[in-house]
Scaffold this motif. Structure first.
Motif, PDB file in Angstrom:
ATOM      1  N   MET A  18       0.826  -1.222   0.000  1.00  0.00           N
ATOM      2  CA  MET A  18       0.000   0.000   0.000  1.00  0.00           C
ATOM      3  C   MET A  18       0.849   1.256   0.000  1.00  0.00           C
ATOM      4  SD  MET A  18      -3.584  -0.469   1.941  1.00  0.00           S
ATOM      5  CE  MET A  18      -3.001  -0.565   3.570  1.00  0.00           C
ATOM      6  N   ALA A  19       2.011   1.142   0.656  1.00  0.00           N
ATOM      7  CA  ALA A  19       2.889   2.311   0.733  1.00  0.00           C
ATOM      8  C   ALA A  19       3.368   2.726  -0.663  1.00  0.00           C
ATOM      9  CB  ALA A  19       4.091   1.983   1.629  1.00  0.00           C
ATOM     10  N   ARG A  20       3.302   1.791  -1.620  1.00  0.00           N
ATOM     11  CA  ARG A  20       3.803   2.094  -2.970  1.00  0.00           C
ATOM     12  C   ARG A  20       2.681   2.370  -3.964  1.00  0.00           C
ATOM     13  NH1 ARG A  20       6.161  -2.436  -5.020  1.00  0.00           N
ATOM     14  NH2 ARG A  20       5.857  -3.859  -3.277  1.00  0.00           N
ATOM     15  N   LEU A  21       1.424   2.263  -3.507  1.00  0.00           N
ATOM     16  CA  LEU A  21       0.299   2.396  -4.441  1.00  0.00           C
ATOM     17  C   LEU A  21      -0.592   3.556  -4.040  1.00  0.00           C
ATOM     18  CD1 LEU A  21      -0.823  -1.342  -4.778  1.00  0.00           C
ATOM     19  CD2 LEU A  21       0.348   0.025  -6.497  1.00  0.00           C
ATOM     20  N   PRO A  22      -1.364   4.108  -4.996  1.00  0.00           N
ATOM     21  CA  PRO A  22      -2.328   5.144  -4.627  1.00  0.00           C
ATOM     22  C   PRO A  22      -3.344   4.591  -3.632  1.00  0.00           C
ATOM     23  CG  PRO A  22      -2.325   4.741  -7.016  1.00  0.00           C
ATOM     24  CD  PRO A  22      -1.381   3.769  -6.405  1.00  0.00           C
ATOM     25  N   GLN A  28      -9.610  -1.792  -4.713  1.00  0.00           N
ATOM     26  CA  GLN A  28     -10.196  -1.844  -6.066  1.00  0.00           C
ATOM     27  C   GLN A  28      -9.811  -3.147  -6.769  1.00  0.00           C
ATOM     28  OE1 GLN A  28     -12.610  -0.151  -7.051  1.00  0.00           O
ATOM     29  NE2 GLN A  28     -12.478   1.220  -5.291  1.00  0.00           N
ATOM     30  N   ARG A  29      -8.571  -3.574  -6.559  1.00  0.00           N
ATOM     31  CA  ARG A  29      -8.169  -4.854  -7.156  1.00  0.00           C
ATOM     32  C   ARG A  29      -9.014  -5.976  -6.587  1.00  0.00           C
ATOM     33  NH1 ARG A  29      -1.493  -4.516  -7.022  1.00  0.00           N
ATOM     34  NH2 ARG A  29      -1.382  -2.661  -8.329  1.00  0.00           N
ATOM     35  N   ALA A  30      -9.191  -5.954  -5.264  1.00  0.00           N
ATOM     36  CA  ALA A  30      -9.966  -7.009  -4.606  1.00  0.00           C
ATOM     37  C   ALA A  30     -11.409  -6.986  -5.125  1.00  0.00           C
ATOM     38  CB  ALA A  30      -9.932  -6.808  -3.091  1.00  0.00           C
ATOM     39  N   GLY A 201      -1.164  -8.636  -5.942  1.00  0.00           N
ATOM     40  CA  GLY A 201       0.218  -8.159  -6.046  1.00  0.00           C
ATOM     41  C   GLY A 201       1.030  -8.225  -4.771  1.00  0.00           C
ATOM     42  N   LEU A 202       0.539  -8.916  -3.730  1.00  0.00           N
ATOM     43  CA  LEU A 202       1.297  -8.990  -2.470  1.00  0.00           C
ATOM     44  C   LEU A 202       2.602  -9.759  -2.688  1.00  0.00           C
ATOM     45  CD1 LEU A 202      -1.394  -9.919   0.223  1.00  0.00           C
ATOM     46  CD2 LEU A 202      -0.665  -7.652  -0.545  1.00  0.00           C
ATOM     47  N   GLU A 203       3.657  -9.292  -2.034  1.00  0.00           N
ATOM     48  CA  GLU A 203       4.905 -10.072  -2.039  1.00  0.00           C
ATOM     49  C   GLU A 203       5.037 -10.748  -0.698  1.00  0.00           C
ATOM     50  OE1 GLU A 203       8.316  -8.001  -3.459  1.00  0.00           O
ATOM     51  OE2 GLU A 203       7.126  -7.110  -5.084  1.00  0.00           O
TER      52      GLU A 203
END
Ligand SMILES: NC(=O)C1=CN([C@@H]2O[C@H](COP(=O)(O)OP(=O)(O)OC[C@H]3O[C@@H](n4cnc5c(N)ncnc54)[C@H](O)[C@@H]3O)[C@@H](O)[C@H]2O)[C@@H](O)CC1
Ligand SMILES: Nc1ncnc2c1ncn2[C@@H]1O[C@H](COP(=O)(O)OP(=O)(O)O)[C@@H](O)[C@H]1O
Ligand SMILES: [K+]
Length: 471
Positions: A18-22, A28-30, A201-203
């Protein structure tokens, strides 16, 4: 390999992403993934989304948010979407606004007529049993209407699969980023229906819970080579059976003969019965690469089991062999030990009631593995394989028809054979449970809906073995 992750791990990965995404991108992906599964389901059932009646059970957190945003997507395609909040004062504000803007509406009660119910009450933030407001909504789901659970069925503990009190029973669960252990382990797993994983997109780090698939099993199965002989392929010794229970010996040998060892050696008073059925069996003591000790031994044979445990080879202990097992003795062994209790035997080993093992299978298996310094294969509706430190394996194959006398004996012979062939305790346990469950499905498939017998499971093992190699 299917992998599952704890809530703590999922949340950490989510924070990092989340820290890297708007803001709001993950939700929204979910929601997009959830809406896509709902669309497929509605299209399959009624040809189109337009005009479908969709009910959203909306909880106070992000799980409710996912449901509301997905509902907005369905409303934009012409579905009539009604959200029923658990608490009208606490609804995800963005999700609610999106739903209302798309033409959705709010209601206080679950409509009686619906084509689809979306369970967005609680996700990984759920704690303990459903509280009354959530339980009341779950109880209003009209019978016969398909239910899609958001992330996991509400009321299921994401980390353990435990269910305290009422819970939603879903036909389909759309889970985000990673499977949660509670989707793979009963009783939670039985409430989840078919599980769809949406990649957001989770790592993630190495998994804490795993479920093998065909290819994983195929890669672990032993296969003879040009230099193999029966001894190099491994000899498995079976200490099983008694005058009272000769059949357990026959069934354990049946499993062992089909498990990949080069030879099966039987020790015990049921040699005649074993030979009558399987003339391939070697009889009497001798060198082995692994022992199976316990099926059908009856009482008073602990000394024989202890003698085997004193040998420096892998030992699988099952059934009567598990009685009065000494944790100290096991912890001092340097060769692998594999214990294969059912819930009742696990309860006796842990000195707790059987119900607590059944309700908390993951923690029971892990506690046994720690206490006995062994790999533990806990049998039952979801078989688990736990070993100190490593990930817990959840067996995805099987059928409830396996709950039949003697099927555990086949499993112990099979797992012992794999140990003798050189697999580690966790691999032997996981591969054996997988093949055993597949074989049971083959056996059940020959006359669907009718009971299966333990020896039929053993006879179907070659089909299971073939199946994992052919896909
Ligand atoms: N973690 C992730 O990576 C992502 C999470 N998302 C969604 O967010 C969810 C988690 O959201 P939240 O952290 O807001 O948690 P939830 O929405 O699961 O639940 C939180 C709320 O439920 C209440 N609650 C907890 N236990 C209850 C019980 N037993 N009975 C009644 N009420 C109870 C709490 O007071 C809290 O207000 C996930 O399950 C998933 O659906 C997705 O939007 C996207 C990505
Ligand atoms: N409800 C169930 N669903 C699926 N498999 C089950 C269920 N109950 C038991 N099993 C499986 O059936 C087998 C029974 O083994 P066990 O209890 O040792 O029986 P036995 O001692 O008679 O051989 C195990 O493989 C177990 O995992
Ligand atoms: K849910």
């Amino acid at each position: 390999m299917r992998t599952a992750y704890s809530v703590e791990t999922v949340r950490a990965a989510e924070r990092e992403l989340m820290a890297r995404l708007p803001e709001g991108a993950l939700m929204q992906r979910a929601a997009a993934g959830l809406a896509a599964v709902c669309t497929r389901l509605l299209t399959r059932r009624r040809g189109r989304v337009y005009g479908a009646r969709v009910v959203l059970l909306a909880g106070p957190g992000d799980n409710g948010g996912d449901a509301l945003y997905a509902g907005a997507r369905l409303a934009r395609r012409g579905a009539g979407v009604t959200a029923v909040p658990m608490d009208p004062q606490r609804l995800h504000p963005g999700g609610l606004a999106a739903l209302l803007a798309a033409g959705g509406r709010l209601a206080q009660e679950v409509p009686r007529r619906a084509d689809l119910v979306v369970d967005g009450l609680l996700g990984i933030g759920g704690r303990g049993g459903l509280r009354p407001a959530a339980a009341a909504l779950a109880g209003q789901i009209p019978p016969g209407v398909p239910v899609v659970a958001v992330d996991l069925p509400s009321g299921v503990d994401a980390d353990t699969g435990e269910v305290a009190g009422p819970a939603v029973r879903a036909d389909v669960t759309v889970t985000f980023g990673a499977y949660k252990p509670g989707l793979l382990v009963d009783p939670g797993a039985s409430l989840a229906g078919a599980v769809h994983l949406v990649d957001i997109g989770l790592e993630l780090p190495p998994a804490q819970t795993q479920a093998l698939q065909h290819a994983d099993v195929a890669a672990l199965l032993p296969a003879p080579t040009a230099t193999s002989d029966k001894y190099r392929r491994g000899v498995v010794g079976i200490l099983a059976g008694s005058r009272q229970y000769p059949g357990a010996a026959v069934l354990a040998v049946a499993g062992a003969l089909r498990g990949g060892a080069g030879a099966v050696r039987y020790v015990g008073p049921a040699a005649e019965a074993v030979l009558a059925r399987y003339p391939e069996t070697l009889i009497g003591p001798g060198r082995v690469q692994a022992w199976v000790a316990g099926p059908g031994l009856g009482e008073g044979r602990a000394g024989e089991v202890a003698d085997l445990l004193a040998q420096d080879v892998p030992v699988l202990v099952d059934a009567d062999g598990l009685r009065g097992l000494d944790p100290e003795l096991l912890r001092t062994r340097s060769a692998p030990t594999l214990l294969t209790p059912h819930a009742g035997e696990a309860a006796a080993l842990l000195e707790v009631p059987r119900e607590s093992v059944e309700a908390g299978r993951l923690s029971a298996a892990a506690a046994l593995a720690r206490r006995y310094g062994a790999t533990v294969l806990l049998k039952g509706s979801t078989t688990l394989i736990a070993s100190g430190g490593g990930p817990v394996r959840v067996n995805p194959t099987g059928t409830a028809w396996l709950a039949t006398a003697g099927s555990g004996d086949v499993l112990s012979g099979l797992a012992g054979s794999l140990l003798a062939a050189g697999l580690s305790g966790p691999d032997a346990g996981a591969v054996a449970a997988y093949l055993h469950g597949l074989a049971a499905r083959h056996a059940a498939g020959s006359a669907p809906g009718t009971p299966i017998l333990a020896h039929e499971v053993a006879e179907a093992l070659p089909k299971a073995w073939h199946e994992v190699h052919s896909r």
